[in-house]
Design a protein around this motif. Sequence first.
Motif, PDB file in Angstrom:
ATOM      1  N   LYS A 176      12.170  26.027   4.684  1.00  0.00           N
ATOM      2  CA  LYS A 176      10.982  25.905   5.532  1.00  0.00           C
ATOM      3  C   LYS A 176       9.681  26.174   4.786  1.00  0.00           C
ATOM      4  N   MET A 177       9.766  26.550   3.529  1.00  0.00           N
ATOM      5  CA  MET A 177       8.564  26.921   2.784  1.00  0.00           C
ATOM      6  C   MET A 177       7.851  25.693   2.244  1.00  0.00           C
ATOM      7  N   PRO A 178       6.478  25.715   2.195  1.00  0.00           N
ATOM      8  CA  PRO A 178       5.604  26.851   2.508  1.00  0.00           C
ATOM      9  C   PRO A 178       5.616  27.168   4.003  1.00  0.00           C
ATOM     10  N   MET A 179       5.782  28.443   4.298  1.00  0.00           N
ATOM     11  CA  MET A 179       6.014  28.895   5.672  1.00  0.00           C
ATOM     12  C   MET A 179       5.112  30.087   5.980  1.00  0.00           C
ATOM     13  N   LEU A 180       4.621  30.116   7.211  1.00  0.00           N
ATOM     14  CA  LEU A 180       3.821  31.245   7.679  1.00  0.00           C
ATOM     15  C   LEU A 180       4.645  32.047   8.673  1.00  0.00           C
ATOM     16  N   LEU A 181       4.892  33.321   8.360  1.00  0.00           N
ATOM     17  CA  LEU A 181       5.626  34.224   9.256  1.00  0.00           C
ATOM     18  C   LEU A 181       4.605  35.065  10.015  1.00  0.00           C
ATOM     19  N   VAL A 182       4.685  35.062  11.352  1.00  0.00           N
ATOM     20  CA  VAL A 182       3.686  35.725  12.195  1.00  0.00           C
ATOM     21  C   VAL A 182       4.364  36.761  13.085  1.00  0.00           C
ATOM     22  N   GLN A 183       3.984  38.025  12.902  1.00  0.00           N
ATOM     23  CA  GLN A 183       4.436  39.087  13.809  1.00  0.00           C
ATOM     24  C   GLN A 183       3.345  39.326  14.843  1.00  0.00           C
ATOM     25  N   GLU A 195       5.938  30.910  -0.312  1.00  0.00           N
ATOM     26  CA  GLU A 195       6.045  29.680  -1.084  1.00  0.00           C
ATOM     27  C   GLU A 195       7.051  29.906  -2.204  1.00  0.00           C
ATOM     28  N   ASN A 196       7.848  28.861  -2.493  1.00  0.00           N
ATOM     29  CA  ASN A 196       8.787  28.942  -3.612  1.00  0.00           C
ATOM     30  C   ASN A 196       9.658  30.206  -3.554  1.00  0.00           C
ATOM     31  N   ASN A 197      10.099  30.518  -2.356  1.00  0.00           N
ATOM     32  CA  ASN A 197      10.975  31.676  -2.127  1.00  0.00           C
ATOM     33  C   ASN A 197      10.346  32.991  -2.586  1.00  0.00           C
ATOM     34  N   GLN A 198       9.010  33.099  -2.399  1.00  0.00           N
ATOM     35  CA  GLN A 198       8.293  34.327  -2.735  1.00  0.00           C
ATOM     36  C   GLN A 198       7.218  34.591  -1.687  1.00  0.00           C
ATOM     37  N   LEU A 199       6.920  35.878  -1.445  1.00  0.00           N
ATOM     38  CA  LEU A 199       5.759  36.250  -0.639  1.00  0.00           C
ATOM     39  C   LEU A 199       4.521  36.079  -1.513  1.00  0.00           C
ATOM     40  N   THR A 200       3.589  35.226  -1.100  1.00  0.00           N
ATOM     41  CA  THR A 200       2.415  34.961  -1.928  1.00  0.00           C
ATOM     42  C   THR A 200       1.101  35.444  -1.315  1.00  0.00           C
ATOM     43  N   PHE A 201       1.079  35.771  -0.028  1.00  0.00           N
ATOM     44  CA  PHE A 201      -0.145  36.306   0.581  1.00  0.00           C
ATOM     45  C   PHE A 201       0.223  37.011   1.879  1.00  0.00           C
ATOM     46  N   ASN A 226      -6.156  33.650  14.046  1.00  0.00           N
ATOM     47  CA  ASN A 226      -5.689  34.109  12.742  1.00  0.00           C
ATOM     48  C   ASN A 226      -4.808  33.068  12.050  1.00  0.00           C
ATOM     49  N   ILE A 227      -4.019  32.312  12.823  1.00  0.00           N
ATOM     50  CA  ILE A 227      -3.223  31.235  12.223  1.00  0.00           C
ATOM     51  C   ILE A 227      -4.136  30.159  11.652  1.00  0.00           C
ATOM     52  N   PHE A 228      -5.179  29.797  12.402  1.00  0.00           N
ATOM     53  CA  PHE A 228      -6.128  28.786  11.925  1.00  0.00           C
ATOM     54  C   PHE A 228      -6.789  29.244  10.623  1.00  0.00           C
ATOM     55  N   ARG A 229      -7.143  30.528  10.532  1.00  0.00           N
ATOM     56  CA  ARG A 229      -7.743  31.040   9.302  1.00  0.00           C
ATOM     57  C   ARG A 229      -6.787  30.913   8.121  1.00  0.00           C
ATOM     58  N   MET A 230      -5.504  31.156   8.368  1.00  0.00           N
ATOM     59  CA  MET A 230      -4.519  31.048   7.300  1.00  0.00           C
ATOM     60  C   MET A 230      -4.338  29.593   6.868  1.00  0.00           C
ATOM     61  N   ASN A 238      -4.387  25.809  -2.019  1.00  0.00           N
ATOM     62  CA  ASN A 238      -3.380  24.876  -2.520  1.00  0.00           C
ATOM     63  C   ASN A 238      -3.294  23.692  -1.563  1.00  0.00           C
ATOM     64  N   GLY A 239      -4.294  22.819  -1.647  1.00  0.00           N
ATOM     65  CA  GLY A 239      -4.400  21.712  -0.701  1.00  0.00           C
ATOM     66  C   GLY A 239      -3.248  20.732  -0.752  1.00  0.00           C
ATOM     67  N   ASP A 240      -2.545  20.680  -1.879  1.00  0.00           N
ATOM     68  CA  ASP A 240      -1.415  19.754  -2.013  1.00  0.00           C
ATOM     69  C   ASP A 240      -0.129  20.306  -1.397  1.00  0.00           C
ATOM     70  N   ASN A 241      -0.167  21.530  -0.951  1.00  0.00           N
ATOM     71  CA  ASN A 241       1.043  22.160  -0.414  1.00  0.00           C
ATOM     72  C   ASN A 241       0.718  22.885   0.897  1.00  0.00           C
ATOM     73  N   PRO A 242       0.347  22.153   1.946  1.00  0.00           N
ATOM     74  CA  PRO A 242      -0.078  22.779   3.202  1.00  0.00           C
ATOM     75  C   PRO A 242       1.086  23.422   3.946  1.00  0.00           C
ATOM     76  N   ILE A 243       0.742  24.323   4.856  1.00  0.00           N
ATOM     77  CA  ILE A 243       1.752  24.989   5.690  1.00  0.00           C
ATOM     78  C   ILE A 243       2.304  23.990   6.699  1.00  0.00           C
ATOM     79  N   GLN A 244       3.628  23.868   6.754  1.00  0.00           N
ATOM     80  CA  GLN A 244       4.270  22.944   7.684  1.00  0.00           C
ATOM     81  C   GLN A 244       5.089  23.667   8.750  1.00  0.00           C
TER      82      GLN A 244
END
Length: 504
Positions: A176-183, A195-201, A226-230, A238-244
């Motif tokens: 699922k990456m790039p992925m945004l996890l939201v609590q 991204e790439n099986n790592q926490l990047t931000f 907050n999701i929109f900001r992310m 990284n415009g070539d790799n957007p959150i999907q």
Amino acid sequence: MLSFDITDRHVRIIRGTEAHDKIKVASASTIDLEEGLIVNGHIKDIPRMATIINDELKRKKMADKEAVISISSNLVIFKELHIPKAKGTQLLSMVQNQMQHTMGIADDYSISYTIAGEVEEDGVQALKVLATACPFEVVDCFRKVFSMLGIGLRSVAVACNTITRIILTDPKMKAKMPMLLVQIDPNFVSLNLYENNQLTFSRFASIDPVDYDNSPDYIYEAVNENIFRMFQFQKQRNGDNPIQNVVFYGDTTEYIRLTNALEQMDITTSLLGVPNNIGGYENFEFQAYANAIGAMFRNNKESERINLLEVDAAVGRSAAGASFAASVGVAALVSIALVAGVTVFFNITKSQYQADTAEIQAWLDSAETAQRLAAVDAMQEKVNKVTSFRDGVQNAINLYEAHPVLDTQVVSDIRANYEGTSAEILSMNISNGFINVIASVDDNTEPAAIAAKFVEQDIFDNITYTGFNFAGDEAVDVYEFQLTAQMREIPEEETAEETAEEVE
């Protein structure tokens, strides 16, 4: 082992076991906290917090000798760093020094990190590191609480790092990456980018209805914002790799509305699922306890140093850390020189940059450096073991030599803490240097207040209060409680000075 996920308004507790990267949960419980007891991760009433946790552990029969903690606070600072390749203690020192330099923070922060991959700058490979800085006072609050509970504290880590252990052990998440996890929580929103099986931000934001004109939909509005900001952040980064994909957990009551809104942007949503390596979750809601479960996994020291207790020791905030810091002073100075060199060399020509970096990299890759770093890590293990043994022996010696007695002054100091309350002291004795006082009160809020007075007096050590028991009947409310404290030994030189003053 016990695992705690602690926020300003909730304590979620897991009792379970970890073996071979698998978690088996035996029981779970949640404590709802009153507003103001914890503020931004800082505990305002340590004795009361210890009492609340102790009562719940007793009620749920969740006794254990060790614990780990996941904490959340908007005082935690997140920063992506690019660090020359290094390992172990040397890498930790470089991260800490660069965080202090670039963020302008003092050494009263506990700084941890995870490696998020590698980057190339002007032909030179460097490590991409996600660093977290948590105020030392926040960590120390939890040390004091668990000291009062008599539970050994093995680890304190920021929640973004504990939940990451679950994400990175689930093969389904990698797809699922790039992925945004939201609590989602009524008091905060926590967002982690993978991204790439790592926490990047990572981003943590406190939310309040006041900030949204007291709207009944403030949670939905805050999460959307907050999701929109992310999304915008990732687009610039990284415009070539957007959150999907967006994955939600925590309070998911607004999940359907959020899904409908995100689907209009061609974003796929889902709820955090249970990985195959976690069992025993059938009797409780997995998403609510995900951070606590993640905290139970063991550290991977090859790619992270997220235990704030360990990184505090490494900078000399404990006896073991101080001894270790002295033994690796040369390595620390070299690390500081490397960071300073990197800062300067970005301002010189490209040819000088490549030449200097090649020289530094050759030093880091040399067999001599690898041997020294291995020796440093081995020494740390030995120092920890020797220090632990020494502390145990010293405590035994202190108890043997002190042989304190309950003189009139000590009794007077103890009784002063019960004055002004309904307390009646039923018994008082001393055994092996520990004073045991059993008393009764008419008001069940008074025991915690009396325990706090002992702490404020600052003349006793190892103060322990384990709650009260109802001892009355239908006509009379009576509560009995026991408080234990250790008499503090007065240094001989101070005793001699007091005696001289009395003679004069």
